[in-house]
Design a protein around this motif. Structure first.
Motif, PDB file in Angstrom:
ATOM      1  N   ALA A  12      55.749 -28.118 -14.112  1.00  0.00           N
ATOM      2  CA  ALA A  12      55.296 -28.049 -15.511  1.00  0.00           C
ATOM      3  C   ALA A  12      54.827 -26.645 -15.870  1.00  0.00           C
ATOM      4  CB  ALA A  12      54.175 -29.055 -15.738  1.00  0.00           C
ATOM      5  N   ARG A  13      55.172 -26.226 -17.072  1.00  0.00           N
ATOM      6  CA  ARG A  13      54.729 -24.919 -17.584  1.00  0.00           C
ATOM      7  C   ARG A  13      53.728 -25.070 -18.726  1.00  0.00           C
ATOM      8  NH1 ARG A  13      54.799 -21.302 -14.433  1.00  0.00           N
ATOM      9  NH2 ARG A  13      55.089 -19.673 -15.976  1.00  0.00           N
ATOM     10  N   LYS A  36      49.267 -21.002 -10.635  1.00  0.00           N
ATOM     11  CA  LYS A  36      50.626 -21.070 -11.186  1.00  0.00           C
ATOM     12  C   LYS A  36      50.943 -19.956 -12.190  1.00  0.00           C
ATOM     13  CE  LYS A  36      52.943 -24.255 -10.342  1.00  0.00           C
ATOM     14  NZ  LYS A  36      53.962 -24.396  -9.274  1.00  0.00           N
ATOM     15  N   ASN A  37      50.018 -19.005 -12.321  1.00  0.00           N
ATOM     16  CA  ASN A  37      50.206 -17.873 -13.228  1.00  0.00           C
ATOM     17  C   ASN A  37      50.454 -18.335 -14.674  1.00  0.00           C
ATOM     18  OD1 ASN A  37      50.273 -15.137 -13.840  1.00  0.00           O
ATOM     19  ND2 ASN A  37      52.492 -15.016 -13.581  1.00  0.00           N
ATOM     20  N   LEU A  38      49.558 -19.175 -15.165  1.00  0.00           N
ATOM     21  CA  LEU A  38      49.640 -19.704 -16.524  1.00  0.00           C
ATOM     22  C   LEU A  38      48.460 -19.195 -17.354  1.00  0.00           C
ATOM     23  CD1 LEU A  38      50.427 -23.427 -15.620  1.00  0.00           C
ATOM     24  CD2 LEU A  38      52.068 -21.686 -16.361  1.00  0.00           C
ATOM     25  N   HIS A  39      48.650 -19.127 -18.645  1.00  0.00           N
ATOM     26  CA  HIS A  39      47.568 -18.775 -19.581  1.00  0.00           C
ATOM     27  C   HIS A  39      46.610 -19.964 -19.671  1.00  0.00           C
ATOM     28  CE1 HIS A  39      45.594 -17.269 -23.179  1.00  0.00           C
ATOM     29  NE2 HIS A  39      45.909 -18.392 -23.818  1.00  0.00           N
ATOM     30  N   VAL A  40      45.315 -19.690 -19.649  1.00  0.00           N
ATOM     31  CA  VAL A  40      44.313 -20.757 -19.780  1.00  0.00           C
ATOM     32  C   VAL A  40      43.887 -20.870 -21.234  1.00  0.00           C
ATOM     33  CG1 VAL A  40      42.016 -21.573 -19.125  1.00  0.00           C
ATOM     34  CG2 VAL A  40      43.398 -20.352 -17.472  1.00  0.00           C
ATOM     35  N   THR A  75      51.799 -18.330 -26.077  1.00  0.00           N
ATOM     36  CA  THR A  75      52.114 -17.713 -24.785  1.00  0.00           C
ATOM     37  C   THR A  75      53.276 -18.425 -24.100  1.00  0.00           C
ATOM     38  OG1 THR A  75      50.499 -19.092 -23.634  1.00  0.00           O
ATOM     39  CG2 THR A  75      49.747 -16.927 -24.432  1.00  0.00           C
ATOM     40  N   GLY A  76      53.496 -19.691 -24.455  1.00  0.00           N
ATOM     41  CA  GLY A  76      54.634 -20.439 -23.934  1.00  0.00           C
ATOM     42  C   GLY A  76      54.395 -21.157 -22.625  1.00  0.00           C
ATOM     43  N   ALA A  77      53.580 -20.597 -21.759  1.00  0.00           N
ATOM     44  CA  ALA A  77      53.267 -21.234 -20.473  1.00  0.00           C
ATOM     45  C   ALA A  77      51.750 -21.251 -20.330  1.00  0.00           C
ATOM     46  CB  ALA A  77      53.911 -20.461 -19.326  1.00  0.00           C
ATOM     47  N   TRP A  78      51.162 -22.445 -20.326  1.00  0.00           N
ATOM     48  CA  TRP A  78      49.712 -22.541 -20.382  1.00  0.00           C
ATOM     49  C   TRP A  78      49.211 -23.828 -19.742  1.00  0.00           C
ATOM     50  CZ3 TRP A  78      49.506 -26.995 -23.113  1.00  0.00           C
ATOM     51  CH2 TRP A  78      50.466 -27.200 -24.115  1.00  0.00           C
TER      52      TRP A  78
END
Length: 193
Positions: A12-13, A36-40, A75-78
């Motif tokens: 999941a992204r 997972k290098n995602l925006h919080v 951001t698209g991935a969070w």
């Protein structure tokens, strides 16, 4: 929709972490985002509460909450810690998985008590610069403990409802903090390979 698999969560992204007050949604979101290098997106800090310097313990208007959540989702991935009803119709259609921290009342209340007392003792800020206090926490009609008491049963039931709702994203329900910790270790091990 249905229950998510571990593979669904790992791939999941866009994840929303839900649960009762005191479950540790913000901490889990920060942990997972770093892994997972995602925006919080911290719903309390980034969407719901106005800065304490402007108006202490005041929420943004519905329109402003919706505007703010859209900006963060760009951001698209969070991974989002919590999602309120005023923005759910925007957030959930874009969500891959809802990770639901469906912990017992003993676990969530204990965590909430420790967190609140620690913040009060240390004058730490939360919710966009606001401060909890012993008076506010223990002697006020706005007590976080009273809020927990009024909402924990309904919020725990929400996880089961989400799992069967065909209009919801996949739901990955965890029933103890050890399960989240094991998931993090497993994801970290996979990343190391």
């Amino acid at each position: 929709m249905s229950r998510a698999s571990t593979k669904d969560v790992l791939n999941a992204r866009r994840i929303v972490i839900q649960g009762v007050t005191g479950a540790g949604k913000s901490t889990a979101a920060r942990t997972w985002a770093e892994l997972k290098n995602l925006h919080v997106i911290d719903y309390d800090n980034d969407v719901l509460w106005m800065p304490a310097s402007e108006l202490p313990w005041t929420t943004y208007s519905t329109e402003k909450q919706r505007e703010r959540v859209c900006r963060h989702m760009e951001t698209g991935a969070w991974v989002m810690a919590s999602c309120g009803p005023k923005v759910a119709d925007i957030v959930y259609p874009e969500t891959d998985v809802i990770m639901y921290l469906d912990y017992s009342p003993l676990v969530t209340f204990t965590q909430l008590f420790k967190r609140t007392m620690s913040r009060s003792l240390r004058s730490e800020t939360c919710c966009n610069g606001n401060k909890e206090s012993f008076r506010l926490s223990l002697l006020s009609k706005d007590s976080i403990f009273l809020w927990w008491l009024q909402t924990w049963r309904e919020r725990r039931e929400q996880a089961r409802i989400m799992e069967t709702d065909p209009n919801m994203p996949l739901v990955y329900r965890l029933t103890h903090p050890r399960q989240f910790q094991a998931l993090v270790r497993y994801a970290a091990d996979l990343s190391a390979d």
